[in-house]
Motif scaffolding. Structure first.
Motif, short mmCIF file in Angstrom:
data_model
loop_
_atom_site.label_atom_id
_atom_site.label_comp_id
_atom_site.label_asym_id
_atom_site.label_seq_id
_atom_site.Cartn_x
_atom_site.Cartn_y
_atom_site.Cartn_z
N SER A 14 -24.02 -14.18 -1.09
CA SER A 14 -25.31 -14.62 -1.62
C SER A 14 -26.36 -14.58 -0.52
N ASN A 107 -23.23 -13.31 -9.07
CA ASN A 107 -23.25 -12.76 -7.71
C ASN A 107 -22.69 -11.35 -7.65
N ALA A 110 -25.30 -8.99 -10.62
CA ALA A 110 -26.77 -8.93 -10.59
C ALA A 110 -27.18 -8.14 -9.35
N ARG A 116 -30.79 -12.31 -9.70
CA ARG A 116 -29.71 -13.24 -9.37
C ARG A 116 -30.23 -14.68 -9.32
#
Length: 155
Positions: A14, A107, A110, A116
């Motif tokens: 992320s 995660n 996207a 996201r």
């Protein structure tokens, strides 16, 4: 010559974990959030199996079967704080477990950071709304609102 296998891209981390600096990092420089998330999924899944099977056993086997499930049955069950806490744990764990799984899928699939972000914001909002409303229902449930109730607490 042996045929080469196509390279498989590593999963994205992320953007939040890429931007963190300082504490909470492992030796490779990544945060431990995903490790804790993975561990939570395993432990919450085990707890949910126990909670759901207990719920089904009490409601269907000890409760007289599917035909006995009605407003009065729920009212009698939720008069006991044990069953309120049991159902609350089941609700919270199910929502956290499911939301964490959907977060992982977001995660993975996207492509854009903005997409996201908004998908996760929508997911968190929906999870919070369901948890808050479910908690309110469990703890503010009043069996005396049913005019046909035969519970002794309503007379």
């Amino acid at each position: 010559m042996p045929e080469s296998t196509p390279a498989i891209a590593a999963p994205r981390s992320s953007s939040r974990s890429r931007n963190l600096k300082g504490g909470g990092r492992n030796r490779s420089g990544q945060t431990n959030f995903e490790l804790y998330s993975w561990l939570f999924m395993r432990l919450s899944g085990l707890a949910l199996v126990i909670l759901v099977l207990g719920h089904l056993f009490v409601n269907l086997m000890l409760g007289g079967g599917i035909t006995a499930l009605d407003f009065g049955f729920v009212a009698g069950k939720w008069a006991n704080p044990l069953w309120q806490v049991w159902d609350l744990l089941m609700l919270w764990l199910a929502m956290l477990h499911g939301s964490n799984g959907l977060r992982t899928i977001i995660n993975d699939y996207a492509e854009k950071d903005q997409t996201r972000f908004w998908l996760k914001a929508l997911l968190i909002t929906a999870a919070v709304v369901v948890v808050v409303l479910g908690t309110l229902v469990i703890f503010t449930f009043d069996p005396c609102l049913d005019p046909n109730s035969t519970l002794s607490v309503c007379k």
